[in-house]
Design a protein around this motif. Structure first.
Motif, mmCIF file in Angstrom:
data_model
loop_
_atom_site.group_PDB
_atom_site.id
_atom_site.type_symbol
_atom_site.label_atom_id
_atom_site.label_comp_id
_atom_site.label_asym_id
_atom_site.label_seq_id
_atom_site.Cartn_x
_atom_site.Cartn_y
_atom_site.Cartn_z
ATOM 1 N N GLY A 160 18.118 27.746 18.614
ATOM 2 C CA GLY A 160 17.472 27.825 20.100
ATOM 3 C C GLY A 160 17.101 29.036 20.659
ATOM 4 N N ALA A 161 16.817 29.925 19.766
ATOM 5 C CA ALA A 161 16.376 31.482 20.108
ATOM 6 C C ALA A 161 15.171 31.630 20.205
ATOM 7 C CB ALA A 161 17.053 32.524 19.484
ATOM 8 N N THR A 162 14.112 30.607 19.661
ATOM 9 C CA THR A 162 12.771 31.031 19.286
ATOM 10 C C THR A 162 11.816 29.628 19.448
ATOM 11 O OG1 THR A 162 13.186 32.422 17.694
ATOM 12 C CG2 THR A 162 10.883 31.446 17.824
ATOM 13 N N LEU A 163 10.757 29.736 20.432
ATOM 14 C CA LEU A 163 9.987 28.548 20.651
ATOM 15 C C LEU A 163 8.608 29.116 19.968
ATOM 16 C CD1 LEU A 163 9.161 26.103 22.543
ATOM 17 C CD2 LEU A 163 7.818 27.871 24.034
ATOM 18 N N ILE A 164 8.266 27.923 19.130
ATOM 19 C CA ILE A 164 6.962 27.999 18.461
ATOM 20 C C ILE A 164 5.876 26.970 19.037
ATOM 21 C CG2 ILE A 164 5.779 28.047 16.252
ATOM 22 C CD1 ILE A 164 9.684 28.255 16.200
ATOM 23 N N VAL A 165 4.622 27.618 19.267
ATOM 24 C CA VAL A 165 3.493 26.886 19.916
ATOM 25 C C VAL A 165 2.380 26.802 18.991
ATOM 26 C CG1 VAL A 165 2.165 26.322 21.760
ATOM 27 C CG2 VAL A 165 4.225 27.581 22.208
ATOM 28 N N ALA A 166 1.580 25.818 18.852
ATOM 29 C CA ALA A 166 0.414 25.723 18.004
ATOM 30 C C ALA A 166 -0.846 25.871 18.921
ATOM 31 C CB ALA A 166 0.084 24.326 17.464
ATOM 32 N N GLU A 167 -1.390 27.134 18.833
ATOM 33 C CA GLU A 167 -2.555 27.417 19.723
ATOM 34 C C GLU A 167 -3.723 26.881 18.958
ATOM 35 O OE1 GLU A 167 -2.857 31.083 22.235
ATOM 36 O OE2 GLU A 167 -1.389 31.546 20.810
ATOM 37 N N GLY A 173 -6.957 29.231 14.170
ATOM 38 C CA GLY A 173 -5.863 28.663 14.330
ATOM 39 C C GLY A 173 -4.718 29.376 14.170
ATOM 40 N N ARG A 174 -3.467 29.198 14.941
ATOM 41 C CA ARG A 174 -2.381 29.821 14.691
ATOM 42 C C ARG A 174 -1.110 29.398 15.388
ATOM 43 N NH1 ARG A 174 -4.825 34.182 18.722
ATOM 44 N NH2 ARG A 174 -4.209 33.617 20.581
ATOM 45 N N LEU A 175 -0.062 29.681 14.841
ATOM 46 C CA LEU A 175 1.222 29.493 15.544
ATOM 47 C C LEU A 175 1.898 30.607 15.969
ATOM 48 C CD1 LEU A 175 3.286 27.113 12.570
ATOM 49 C CD2 LEU A 175 1.645 26.545 14.621
ATOM 50 N N THR A 176 2.320 30.595 17.379
ATOM 51 C CA THR A 176 2.670 31.678 18.085
ATOM 52 C C THR A 176 4.186 31.420 18.606
ATOM 53 O OG1 THR A 176 0.420 32.119 19.180
ATOM 54 C CG2 THR A 176 2.366 33.041 20.342
ATOM 55 N N GLU A 195 -1.276 32.961 10.973
ATOM 56 C CA GLU A 195 -2.895 32.331 11.222
ATOM 57 C C GLU A 195 -3.335 31.702 10.011
ATOM 58 O OE1 GLU A 195 -4.969 36.082 12.138
ATOM 59 O OE2 GLU A 195 -4.735 35.749 14.095
ATOM 60 N N PHE A 196 -3.905 30.582 10.212
ATOM 61 C CA PHE A 196 -4.701 29.910 9.183
ATOM 62 C C PHE A 196 -5.967 30.058 9.107
ATOM 63 C CE2 PHE A 196 -1.173 27.376 11.435
ATOM 64 C CZ PHE A 196 -0.406 26.996 10.574
ATOM 65 N N GLY A 230 7.009 32.677 8.093
ATOM 66 C CA GLY A 230 5.525 32.445 8.299
ATOM 67 C C GLY A 230 4.635 32.153 7.191
ATOM 68 N N ALA A 231 5.243 32.176 5.881
ATOM 69 C CA ALA A 231 4.599 31.781 4.753
ATOM 70 C C ALA A 231 4.233 30.223 4.663
ATOM 71 C CB ALA A 231 5.341 32.436 3.399
#
Length: 288
Positions: A160-167, A173-176, A195-196, A230-231
């Protein structure tokens, strides 16, 4: 990239989106058909309509008491489906969202994070950076983060400590990722998780029990798994994926929402949307 065994569970949909596994079933929006559906993946029947949303539904999430939240895209509202099936306004996001609202995630405290398109542009034109809304359980809403480039799929880590968002429309394109304050849901310490390459426009997300994130990548025709560091660990070929959800009896079913087009008028006319299922190694988080 591997080619997995893919099972088709439902066809004839306009544009399935916002998939969530809940209470033994797959719930999803058929955005351009303006309805929310529930599917028993092993029951052999057609999806059941559970809500009609004239403003076009997208992201879904469940409050701790089991009530469903629905992003109503065109009117920039968050709707709440009560236990008796009626719909009520949970939050008006028009003061925060600069254009249509999109995907959402609900954390263990009942706080919803809701993205929006930013503006009406489409690639190759760049989007307007937009705010991510945080909606408290009482429906009050604030901007939790600014400057996202078409915030799309969202997930919360197992602790519950991290939120991940697809931009989706960042370049590349990346996950933030954001640190999520458990006390009030505030976001901080923004960082890029991955980053993709240029072929990937990350769309819907699902998280597994190891905090691995499955990413729907419609334009590279695959779903991609990114581990907690992130891999990239897996790339599975599947045509036209826009949203994903993990669930099933053992948590190892990856449900994929597919469609031959994202264009609203064409999607309504062709109804090429479908729900697919494939098997993955790591199950959904326990209790999901």
């Amino acid at each position: 990239m591997t080619d997995p065994a893919v099972e088709t569970l439902a066809t004839g949909l306009a544009f399935p989106e916002g998939a969530r596994w809940h209470d033994g079933a797959l719930w999803f929006s058929d955005t351009h058909a303006r309805e929310v559906l529930r599917l028993d993946p092993d029951g052999g029947g057609a999806p059941e309509r559970v809500a009609s949303v004239p403003g076009r539904p997208s992201g879904l999430g469940f409050l701790p008491d089991g009530r469903l939240l629905i992003a109503s895209t065109h009117d920039r509202r968050l709707l709440r489906r009560e236990h008796d099936g009626t719909l009520a306004e949970h939050a008006d996001l028009s003061a925060i969202a600069s254009w249509h609202v999109n995907d959402l995630v609900v954390d263990r405290h009942g706080r919803a994070y809701v993205g929006n398109y930013g503006d009406a542009s489409a690639p190759p034109d760049p989007p307007q950076p937009a705010a991510l809304a945080l909606v408290q359980p009482d429906g009050s809403a604030v901007a939790a983060a600014e400057g996202l480039l078409f915030a799309n799929g969202l997930v919360v880590s197992g602790d519950g400590a991290t939120l991940i968002v697809a931009e989706t429309r960042a370049a590349p394109g990346r996950l933030t990722a954001f640190a999520l304050d458990p006390a009030d849901g505030a976001l901080s310490r923004r960082r890029t998780l991955v980053e993709f390459d240029a072929s990937v426009f990350p769309d819907g997300l699902a998280i597994d029990g190891e905090d691995g994130i499955w990413v729907a990548s419609p334009f590279s025709a695959e779903v991609i798994r990114v581990d907690a560091g992130g891999a990239i660990t897996d790339r599975l070929a599947i045509a036209d994926p826009y949203a994903v959800a993990l669930g099933g009896a053992d948590g190892r079913d990856l449900f994929v929402c597919t469609s031959g087009t994202w264009l609203p008028e064409q999607a309504e006319r062709e109804r090429s949307g479908a729900i697919r299922r494939l098997r993955v190694r790591v199950p959904a988080p326990s209790g999901s």
